[in-house]
Design a protein around this motif. Structure first.
Motif, PDB file in Angstrom:
ATOM      1  N   VAL A  12       0.854  -1.190   0.000  1.00 11.83           N
ATOM      2  CA  VAL A  12       0.000   0.000   0.000  1.00 11.83           C
ATOM      3  C   VAL A  12       0.887   1.236   0.000  1.00 11.83           C
ATOM      4  O   VAL A  12       1.823   1.344   0.798  1.00 11.83           O
ATOM      5  CB  VAL A  12      -0.932   0.024   1.227  1.00 11.83           C
ATOM      6  N   ALA A  13       0.586   2.174  -0.902  1.00 14.03           N
ATOM      7  CA  ALA A  13       1.407   3.374  -1.038  1.00 14.03           C
ATOM      8  C   ALA A  13       0.567   4.642  -1.031  1.00 14.03           C
ATOM      9  O   ALA A  13      -0.565   4.659  -1.527  1.00 14.03           O
ATOM     10  CB  ALA A  13       2.222   3.321  -2.328  1.00 14.03           C
ATOM     11  N   ILE A  14       1.151   5.695  -0.485  1.00 12.22           N
ATOM     12  CA  ILE A  14       0.665   7.061  -0.670  1.00 12.22           C
ATOM     13  C   ILE A  14       1.628   7.747  -1.615  1.00 12.22           C
ATOM     14  O   ILE A  14       2.849   7.666  -1.434  1.00 12.22           O
ATOM     15  CB  ILE A  14       0.627   7.836   0.659  1.00 12.22           C
ATOM     16  N   VAL A  15       1.089   8.418  -2.637  1.00 10.81           N
ATOM     17  CA  VAL A  15       1.913   9.263  -3.503  1.00 10.81           C
ATOM     18  C   VAL A  15       1.336  10.665  -3.442  1.00 10.81           C
ATOM     19  O   VAL A  15       0.188  10.888  -3.832  1.00 10.81           O
ATOM     20  CB  VAL A  15       1.928   8.765  -4.959  1.00 10.81           C
ATOM     21  N   THR A  16       2.119  11.619  -2.925  1.00 13.39           N
ATOM     22  CA  THR A  16       1.637  12.997  -2.856  1.00 13.39           C
ATOM     23  C   THR A  16       1.976  13.728  -4.155  1.00 13.39           C
ATOM     24  O   THR A  16       2.926  13.388  -4.849  1.00 13.39           O
ATOM     25  CB  THR A  16       2.235  13.746  -1.652  1.00 13.39           C
ATOM     26  N   GLY A  17       1.167  14.724  -4.476  1.00 11.36           N
ATOM     27  CA  GLY A  17       1.361  15.437  -5.734  1.00 11.36           C
ATOM     28  C   GLY A  17       1.223  14.522  -6.928  1.00 11.36           C
ATOM     29  O   GLY A  17       1.949  14.637  -7.925  1.00 11.36           O
ATOM     30  N   ALA A  18       0.255  13.600  -6.858  1.00 10.68           N
ATOM     31  CA  ALA A  18       0.161  12.522  -7.850  1.00 10.68           C
ATOM     32  C   ALA A  18      -0.857  12.787  -8.950  1.00 10.68           C
ATOM     33  O   ALA A  18      -1.146  11.894  -9.747  1.00 10.68           O
ATOM     34  CB  ALA A  18      -0.179  11.203  -7.155  1.00 10.68           C
ATOM     35  N   GLY A  19      -1.383  13.999  -9.033  1.00 16.95           N
ATOM     36  CA  GLY A  19      -2.391  14.282 -10.045  1.00 16.95           C
ATOM     37  C   GLY A  19      -1.824  14.498 -11.432  1.00 16.95           C
ATOM     38  O   GLY A  19      -2.513  14.295 -12.434  1.00 16.95           O
ATOM     39  N   ARG A  20      -0.569  14.922 -11.486  1.00 17.07           N
ATOM     40  CA  ARG A  20       0.052  15.229 -12.778  1.00 17.07           C
ATOM     41  C   ARG A  20       1.542  14.875 -12.719  1.00 17.07           C
ATOM     42  O   ARG A  20       2.084  14.553 -11.685  1.00 17.07           O
ATOM     43  CB  ARG A  20      -0.086  16.722 -13.116  1.00 17.07           C
ATOM     44  N   GLY A  21       2.194  14.970 -13.868  1.00 18.75           N
ATOM     45  CA  GLY A  21       3.646  14.917 -13.936  1.00 18.75           C
ATOM     46  C   GLY A  21       4.269  13.681 -13.329  1.00 18.75           C
ATOM     47  O   GLY A  21       3.833  12.548 -13.536  1.00 18.75           O
ATOM     48  N   LEU A  22       5.336  13.924 -12.551  1.00 16.86           N
ATOM     49  CA  LEU A  22       6.079  12.828 -11.945  1.00 16.86           C
ATOM     50  C   LEU A  22       5.209  11.980 -11.023  1.00 16.86           C
ATOM     51  O   LEU A  22       5.248  10.753 -11.081  1.00 16.86           O
ATOM     52  CB  LEU A  22       7.270  13.382 -11.161  1.00 16.86           C
ATOM     53  N   GLY A  23       4.437  12.633 -10.163  1.00 17.21           N
ATOM     54  CA  GLY A  23       3.608  11.897  -9.210  1.00 17.21           C
ATOM     55  C   GLY A  23       2.618  10.977  -9.888  1.00 17.21           C
ATOM     56  O   GLY A  23       2.382   9.850  -9.437  1.00 17.21           O
ATOM     57  N   GLY A  34       0.971  -3.967  -8.867  1.00 21.79           N
ATOM     58  CA  GLY A  34       0.115  -4.551  -7.841  1.00 21.79           C
ATOM     59  C   GLY A  34       0.030  -3.776  -6.542  1.00 21.79           C
ATOM     60  O   GLY A  34      -0.502  -4.285  -5.546  1.00 21.79           O
ATOM     61  N   VAL A  35       0.529  -2.552  -6.526  1.00 21.64           N
ATOM     62  CA  VAL A  35       0.457  -1.730  -5.318  1.00 21.64           C
ATOM     63  C   VAL A  35      -0.890  -1.006  -5.270  1.00 21.64           C
ATOM     64  O   VAL A  35      -1.365  -0.481  -6.283  1.00 21.64           O
ATOM     65  CB  VAL A  35       1.604  -0.686  -5.294  1.00 21.64           C
ATOM     66  N   ARG A  36      -1.501  -0.988  -4.099  1.00 21.86           N
ATOM     67  CA  ARG A  36      -2.724  -0.215  -3.887  1.00 21.86           C
ATOM     68  C   ARG A  36      -2.321   1.202  -3.514  1.00 21.86           C
ATOM     69  O   ARG A  36      -1.504   1.403  -2.618  1.00 21.86           O
ATOM     70  CB  ARG A  36      -3.572  -0.853  -2.797  1.00 21.86           C
ATOM     71  N   VAL A  37      -2.902   2.201  -4.192  1.00 25.07           N
ATOM     72  CA  VAL A  37      -2.350   3.553  -4.148  1.00 25.07           C
ATOM     73  C   VAL A  37      -3.366   4.585  -3.657  1.00 25.07           C
ATOM     74  O   VAL A  37      -4.517   4.613  -4.108  1.00 25.07           O
ATOM     75  CB  VAL A  37      -1.849   3.983  -5.542  1.00 25.07           C
ATOM     76  N   VAL A  38      -2.902   5.431  -2.735  1.00 26.85           N
ATOM     77  CA  VAL A  38      -3.632   6.647  -2.378  1.00 26.85           C
ATOM     78  C   VAL A  38      -3.048   7.762  -3.229  1.00 26.85           C
ATOM     79  O   VAL A  38      -1.873   8.118  -3.099  1.00 26.85           O
ATOM     80  CB  VAL A  38      -3.471   6.989  -0.887  1.00 26.85           C
ATOM     81  N   VAL A  39      -3.862   8.294  -4.138  1.00 27.14           N
ATOM     82  CA  VAL A  39      -3.432   9.354  -5.046  1.00 27.14           C
ATOM     83  C   VAL A  39      -3.771  10.693  -4.395  1.00 27.14           C
ATOM     84  O   VAL A  39      -4.918  11.125  -4.386  1.00 27.14           O
ATOM     85  CB  VAL A  39      -4.124   9.219  -6.423  1.00 27.14           C
ATOM     86  N   ASN A  40      -2.760  11.330  -3.839  1.00 26.46           N
ATOM     87  CA  ASN A  40      -2.971  12.595  -3.124  1.00 26.46           C
ATOM     88  C   ASN A  40      -2.579  13.776  -4.007  1.00 26.46           C
ATOM     89  O   ASN A  40      -1.491  13.792  -4.582  1.00 26.46           O
ATOM     90  CB  ASN A  40      -2.135  12.627  -1.841  1.00 26.46           C
ATOM     91  N   ASP A  41      -3.464  14.759  -4.113  1.00 23.36           N
ATOM     92  CA  ASP A  41      -3.156  15.996  -4.830  1.00 23.36           C
ATOM     93  C   ASP A  41      -4.261  17.003  -4.565  1.00 23.36           C
ATOM     94  O   ASP A  41      -5.443  16.664  -4.675  1.00 23.36           O
ATOM     95  CB  ASP A  41      -3.037  15.731  -6.338  1.00 23.36           C
ATOM     96  N   VAL A  42      -3.877  18.219  -4.216  1.00 22.14           N
ATOM     97  CA  VAL A  42      -4.882  19.272  -4.025  1.00 22.14           C
ATOM     98  C   VAL A  42      -5.211  19.957  -5.344  1.00 22.14           C
ATOM     99  O   VAL A  42      -6.127  20.762  -5.420  1.00 22.14           O
ATOM    100  CB  VAL A  42      -4.441  20.323  -2.980  1.00 22.14           C
ATOM    101  N   GLY A  43      -4.446  19.655  -6.384  1.00 19.33           N
ATOM    102  CA  GLY A  43      -4.778  20.145  -7.722  1.00 19.33           C
ATOM    103  C   GLY A  43      -4.564  21.618  -7.934  1.00 19.33           C
ATOM    104  O   GLY A  43      -5.330  22.269  -8.654  1.00 19.33           O
ATOM    105  N   THR A  44      -3.522  22.175  -7.324  1.00 18.87           N
ATOM    106  CA  THR A  44      -3.263  23.597  -7.476  1.00 18.87           C
ATOM    107  C   THR A  44      -2.566  23.895  -8.804  1.00 18.87           C
ATOM    108  O   THR A  44      -2.112  22.999  -9.505  1.00 18.87           O
ATOM    109  CB  THR A  44      -2.372  24.120  -6.334  1.00 18.87           C
ATOM    110  N   SER A  45      -2.442  25.180  -9.099  1.00 20.59           N
ATOM    111  CA  SER A  45      -1.628  25.618 -10.229  1.00 20.59           C
ATOM    112  C   SER A  45      -0.155  25.515  -9.834  1.00 20.59           C
ATOM    113  O   SER A  45       0.169  25.153  -8.702  1.00 20.59           O
ATOM    114  CB  SER A  45      -1.985  27.056 -10.606  1.00 20.59           C
TER     115      SER A  45
END
Length: 297
Positions: A12-23, A34-45
């Motif tokens: 199980v993983a958390i990836v911050t800033g995962a909405g775009r780009g590298l994340g 096979g990793v279960r992922v928490v996709v964290n991103d506030v979606g700012t500019s």
């Protein structure tokens, strides 16, 4: 070094800033293994303004469509409450947390003379505190599990930048924040090893929203019409996934990654040059002796 088998499936993983780009690429790569992922991103500019959870949701939708498991989290991880919230989101959804990929960041470039207090503070907050807050609460959980007798490898992967080692003019907020992350990584490795945690750092060279906003870089990082795209952020994802696997043999290390190149960074170290005497130096004596440190050319 002995060869190890990569162990990612079922973690199980958390990836911050995962909405775009590298994340985004990190999250997709982990999910494909096979990793279960928490996709964290506030979606700012780029500069950290605004709020939009749709990029994170799009990544989750892509993972789920491919047969993986993922959830969205829009917590501001650059706060103690947000760092705690994203860790609880992983535990509530998946009952475990093995991996934390710290990647959230913004950019507000300015010269030192023109730098505003707000721009300085916010860049330091999002990068440094955005690494420290989720790490604090992930580590708190991992320590509790270790004390309860759970023997399980945990992995931290932090995101530095070449700006933190090459001292780019115009980035007196971003550069020091990225340097600080490399040092933070080493401290985390030393402090948390007793709980089965390894901590490593990547310094990516890749085409992202942040790098494309820097003068001169869009031309350098333009994708080729054909052949290998050395600036594709997807190139960085495999090393991040490798450092997140349960058999990772490294800790406290930092790796520069660009295209097909991975380079290990040496930690801060003293040079072989020194001037010494058995008593305190005077200013006048130093004026002559310090010449030993001057460049010869």
């Amino acid at each position: 070094m002995e060869t190890c088998m990569v162990e990612l499936d079922g973690r199980v993983a958390i990836v911050t800033g995962a909405g775009r780009g590298l994340g985004r690429e990190y999250a997709l790569c982990l999910a494909s293994h096979g990793v279960r992922v928490v996709v964290n991103d506030v979606g700012t500019s780029n500069d950290g303004t605004g709020l939009d959870c749709s990029p994170a949701q799009a990544v989750v939708d892509e993972i789920v469509a491919g047969g993986g498991e993922a959830i969205v989290d829009c917590s501001d991880v650059a706060s103690w409450s947000g760092g705690e919230a994203v860790v609880h989101a992983a535990l509530d959804a998946f009952g475990e947390l093995d991996i934390l990929i710290n990647n959230a960041g913004i950019l507000r470039d300015s010269t030192i003379i023109n730098m505003s207090e707000e721009d300085f503070d916010e860049v330091i907050r999002v990068h440094m505190k955005g690494h420290a807050a989720p790490t604090k609460f992930a580590a708190t959980y991992w320590r509790a599990q270790h004390k309860d007798g759970v023997d399980r490898r945990r992995n931290l992967v932090h995101t530095g930048s070449t700006s933190g080692i090459y001292a780019n003019p115009g980035q007196s907020n971003y550069g020091p924040a990225k340097s600080g992350i490399v040092t933070y990584n080493q401290i985390a490795a030393a402090e948390l090893s007793k709980y089965g945690v390894v901590s490593n750092c990547v310094l990516p060279g890749a085409r992202t929203r942040l790098t494309l906003s820097s003068p001169g870089l869009p031309e350098i990082m333009e994708a080729p019409a054909e052949g290998f795209d050395q600036w594709d952020p997807a190139n960085v994802a495999p090393i991040v996934a490798y450092l997140a696997n349960a058999a990772c043999p490294f800790t406290g290390e930092a790796f520069y990654v660009q295209g097909g190149t991975v380079r290990r960074l040496e930690p801060w170290s003293l040079t072989g040059q020194s001037i010494e005497r058995p008593v305190r130096w005077s200013v006048d004596d130093l004026d002559e002796a310090m010449g030993a440190f001057r460049p010869s050319h």
